[in-house]
Design a protein around this motif. Structure first.
Motif, short mmCIF file in Angstrom:
data_model
loop_
_atom_site.label_atom_id
_atom_site.label_comp_id
_atom_site.label_asym_id
_atom_site.label_seq_id
_atom_site.Cartn_x
_atom_site.Cartn_y
_atom_site.Cartn_z
N PRO A 1 34.38 124.01 33.58
CA PRO A 1 35.73 123.49 33.29
C PRO A 1 36.74 124.60 33.02
O PRO A 1 37.89 124.51 33.46
CB PRO A 1 35.51 122.63 32.04
N LEU A 2 36.30 125.64 32.33
CA LEU A 2 37.20 126.76 32.04
C LEU A 2 37.62 127.47 33.33
O LEU A 2 38.80 127.83 33.50
CB LEU A 2 36.51 127.75 31.10
N PHE A 3 36.68 127.67 34.23
CA PHE A 3 36.98 128.34 35.49
C PHE A 3 37.90 127.49 36.36
O PHE A 3 38.88 127.99 36.93
CB PHE A 3 35.69 128.64 36.25
N VAL B 1 41.65 128.51 37.64
CA VAL B 1 41.96 128.59 39.08
C VAL B 1 43.08 127.62 39.44
O VAL B 1 43.97 127.95 40.24
CB VAL B 1 40.70 128.31 39.91
N ALA B 2 43.07 126.42 38.86
CA ALA B 2 44.14 125.46 39.13
C ALA B 2 45.49 126.02 38.69
O ALA B 2 46.49 125.93 39.42
CB ALA B 2 43.85 124.14 38.42
N TYR C 1 36.89 131.03 45.41
CA TYR C 1 36.85 130.19 44.22
C TYR C 1 35.93 128.98 44.43
O TYR C 1 35.18 128.60 43.52
CB TYR C 1 38.25 129.69 43.84
N THR C 2 36.00 128.38 45.61
CA THR C 2 35.17 127.22 45.91
C THR C 2 33.69 127.58 45.87
O THR C 2 32.87 126.86 45.29
CB THR C 2 35.53 126.64 47.29
N MET D 1 46.95 132.01 32.35
CA MET D 1 46.69 132.83 31.17
C MET D 1 46.05 132.04 30.04
O MET D 1 45.11 132.50 29.39
CB MET D 1 47.99 133.47 30.67
N VAL D 2 46.55 130.82 29.80
CA VAL D 2 46.06 130.03 28.66
C VAL D 2 44.58 129.70 28.79
O VAL D 2 43.79 130.04 27.90
CB VAL D 2 46.90 128.75 28.49
N PRO D 3 44.13 129.07 29.90
CA PRO D 3 42.69 128.80 30.01
C PRO D 3 41.87 130.07 30.18
O PRO D 3 40.72 130.14 29.74
CB PRO D 3 42.58 127.88 31.24
#
Length: 218
Positions: A65-67, A71-72, A115-116, A200-202
């Motif tokens: 979830p963090l990754f 990426v989103a 990323y995928t 930056m936040v996640p």
């Protein structure tokens, strides 16, 4: 489940080569800024990955979830960078040949493919996927703060000309190079700055969460 010694060694070798080869290619193709930003992020990612994910991969329900969120946020950020001409603006700022085509190829086409595959690798607890994840957490996760510094840096090419310009840089034609120099525009902005905080936040939270979660294997 702990990673076998053989896979640890091969993964560490590949990750180390990445930290050496990619900055060199970036320097030869574009210039010094990619070496500082990309190379620095890669080395830091190697350090954190080695002491966390490599020997004992993080559970997918924690890191995935963090990754994905990072990426989103990064992909939304790249949309703003494209619309505001990030590559050409960097070319004008540092006198480097970073064309819009090169920017799209790296960040809009090659990047999402990696990323995928990384998502699948994290799900399967593949060590190298953990390295890519750490690289994204530290690169877009932390290094995006540079967007807030760029407006105060004097461009290397025609700093007092507020208009967009096009010219050849080291044999490469670079079109529509915007000038975001604050002293000339009177506006504190650089291409991609508004959405820089999204990855930056996640990303920063991921570094905190994964570092805190890590427990040395005895």
């Amino acid at each position: 489940m702990q990673t076998s010694k053989r896979i640890q060694t091969s993964s560490l070798t590949i990750a180390t080569l990445f930290c050496v080869v990619c900055p060199i290619i970036g320097y030869l193709k574009i210039g010094l800024p990619p070496v500082i930003i990309v190379g620095g992020s890669a080395v830091l990612a190697l350090f954190f990955w080695y002491f966390t994910y490599l020997k004992n991969p993080t559970e997918p329900n924690v890191i995935l979830p963090l990754f994905i969120l990072t990426v989103a946020g990064l992909q939304i950020h790249i949309i703003e960078e494209y619309l505001s001409g990030f590559g050409p603006a960097m070319s004008r700022l540092f006198n480097i040949p970073w064309s819009e085509r090169s920017f799209l190829m790296i960040f809009a086409l090659v990047g999402p493919t990696i990323y995928t595959l990384t998502i699948l690798g994290l799900y399967k607890r593949v060590p190298l996927a953990g390295f890519i994840a750490w690289f994204i957490f530290i690169g877009p996760g932390v290094a995006e703060f540079t967007h807030f510094i760029f407006p105060v840096l004097q461009p290397a090419i025609e700093p007092t000309n507020i208009n967009s310009i096009s010219q050849q840089i080291k044999g490469t034609q670079i079109d529509n190079m915007h000038n975001y120099y604050y002293k000339v525009t009177g506006r504190y902005y650089f291409a991609g700055m508004y959405t820089a905080i999204l990855p930056m936040v996640p990303g920063i939270y991921a570094i905190y969460r994964l570092t805190k979660k890590h427990k040395p294997i005895k």
